[in-house]
Write a protein that holds these residues in place. Sequence first.
Motif, PDB file in Angstrom:
ATOM      1  N   THR A 106      -4.936   0.626  -7.693  1.00  0.00           N
ATOM      2  CA  THR A 106      -3.401   0.777  -7.610  1.00  0.00           C
ATOM      3  C   THR A 106      -2.754  -0.127  -6.806  1.00  0.00           C
ATOM      4  O   THR A 106      -2.934   0.049  -5.533  1.00  0.00           O
ATOM      5  CB  THR A 106      -3.138   2.420  -7.070  1.00  0.00           C
ATOM      6  N   LEU A 107      -1.788  -0.760  -7.410  1.00  0.00           N
ATOM      7  CA  LEU A 107      -1.070  -1.508  -6.323  1.00  0.00           C
ATOM      8  C   LEU A 107       0.062  -0.674  -5.869  1.00  0.00           C
ATOM      9  O   LEU A 107       1.272  -0.661  -6.127  1.00  0.00           O
ATOM     10  CB  LEU A 107      -0.171  -2.688  -7.440  1.00  0.00           C
ATOM     11  N   ASP A 108      -0.232  -0.328  -4.531  1.00  0.00           N
ATOM     12  CA  ASP A 108       0.736   0.231  -3.506  1.00  0.00           C
ATOM     13  C   ASP A 108      -0.055   0.229  -2.417  1.00  0.00           C
ATOM     14  O   ASP A 108      -1.201  -0.304  -2.321  1.00  0.00           O
ATOM     15  CB  ASP A 108       0.817   1.912  -3.815  1.00  0.00           C
ATOM     16  N   PRO A 109       0.468   0.303  -1.170  1.00  0.00           N
ATOM     17  CA  PRO A 109       0.054   0.007   0.166  1.00  0.00           C
ATOM     18  C   PRO A 109      -1.325   0.533   0.248  1.00  0.00           C
ATOM     19  O   PRO A 109      -2.146  -0.023   1.125  1.00  0.00           O
ATOM     20  CB  PRO A 109       1.005   0.291   1.094  1.00  0.00           C
ATOM     21  N   LYS A 110      -1.519   1.869   0.009  1.00  0.00           N
ATOM     22  CA  LYS A 110      -2.790   2.591   0.207  1.00  0.00           C
ATOM     23  C   LYS A 110      -3.811   1.908  -0.826  1.00  0.00           C
ATOM     24  O   LYS A 110      -5.110   1.845  -0.261  1.00  0.00           O
ATOM     25  CB  LYS A 110      -2.831   4.151  -0.200  1.00  0.00           C
ATOM     26  N   GLY A 111      -3.705   1.785  -2.030  1.00  0.00           N
ATOM     27  CA  GLY A 111      -4.539   1.174  -2.611  1.00  0.00           C
ATOM     28  C   GLY A 111      -4.980  -0.222  -2.546  1.00  0.00           C
ATOM     29  O   GLY A 111      -6.195  -0.642  -2.610  1.00  0.00           O
ATOM     30  N   VAL A 112      -3.863  -1.088  -2.036  1.00  0.00           N
ATOM     31  CA  VAL A 112      -4.442  -2.490  -1.439  1.00  0.00           C
ATOM     32  C   VAL A 112      -5.230  -2.289  -0.140  1.00  0.00           C
ATOM     33  O   VAL A 112      -6.369  -2.878  -0.013  1.00  0.00           O
ATOM     34  CB  VAL A 112      -3.037  -3.042  -1.085  1.00  0.00           C
TER      35      VAL A 112
END
Length: 440
Positions: free
Chosen positions: A263-269
């Motif tokens: 998922t392209l969000d800060p946690k996913g990254v």
Amino acid sequence: MGYGLNRGMLKLYSLFFLLLLPLVSNAQNGFEFNLIQKGKQDKNTLLVVGGIQGDEPGGFLSASLLATHYEITKGSIWIVPNLNFYSIIKRSRGPYGDMNRKFAKLSKQDPEYKTVERIKNYIKDDNVKLIVNLHDGSGYYRKKYEDHMHSPNKWGQCSIVDQANIDAPVYGNLEEISSKVVKHVNNNLIKSEDIYHVHNTRTKEGDKEMEKSLTYFAINQGKAAFGNEASKNLPTHKRVYYHLLALEKYMDIMGIEYKRKFTLDPKGVYRAINDDIYISLYNEKIKLPLSQIRDIVKYFPIKKDGVLDFKASNPLLTIIKKDNTYVIQYGNRRLSRLKADYLDIDYEHRSVKLKIDGKFQDVKFGSLVDVKESFLVQQSNGYRVNVIGYTNKNKRETGVEIKSKEIPKHFSLDRKGTIYRVEYYTQNKFAGMVLIKFKT
């Protein structure tokens, strides 16, 4: 900072002119950069460059995730995640000077001459139509001065072009493309301070330093080229988030389609960067998960000649030998040090029997096996077994049920105390390793 460097610092860098430590590499090619080609090769290729300066992890980690965590379903991408790999390992802007100032003129005696010439050839390749060079810059670029960290003298959070337009068959409208990228990024900001701007350096109007850069070299070859800067004031995974937002927009503009594995969000990254990394050795007789590996792993099986054959899940992973220690390096982070136990290696591939939570299984060397309660290593006449850290009164390690509480946690491979080594030997040779992972 990615592009910006004051003239005093440039003079300092000019006073200094990889590999000084021996590199153990599956390619046996020192610190040469990787070129990773993804998708169906065509005449509309995007070239992404990371790691031209080794103290900018947002850039090279973004390129490495593009290489490992994206599937290109339409179109063509070439990725160089580690252009100046020695600089990355040393966590330095450039041990031999700033590589991004070596594209106008460079002596053949320069230690980085071959690297620069090689990337120039990829830039000039007929297939390549657009280049993005990834950087981390200081502060936050603003077109007008706001304060020390938000001003025209800062380089973070901007999309850089050398001029508004170039005479090129495709993508010559540089500033217009850059504006589309900026708009896309700004629609997905973590916080308002992170806003992106187009930064036109107007290089040919007299910026002698920018005339030496990779992007200016590229546009003079008739190729669209852009710099993308994320702010060094942000945590690394948030820099990567912004770089990937920009890269996905460039792919969209070029008609390149993809599937992303996170998922392209800060946690996913953050998870993509840190969790899914491993190195396998000796044709996968050992597979080491690295996300929580201990700082030091003692008595690690190393081939007697000291040569360590390995495969890495990520192009930023490598192993460097220093005396009897083998350092696992991930970009500019040292993950662990393997203390050598020199042995002959038996390369025959076999499986072994383990009883996992009451059920027998055939397990291949190199496997990581999940265990809830206990495991038992079946006795075999062909192997001597060492469950690292386990002892009992009978001095037996086969034919007995072993629970996690029976192995001191400091013998675990990981800092959480969940993964333990079961090593197999035949005669005087190391045969293979199985990892037991107790579920917490």
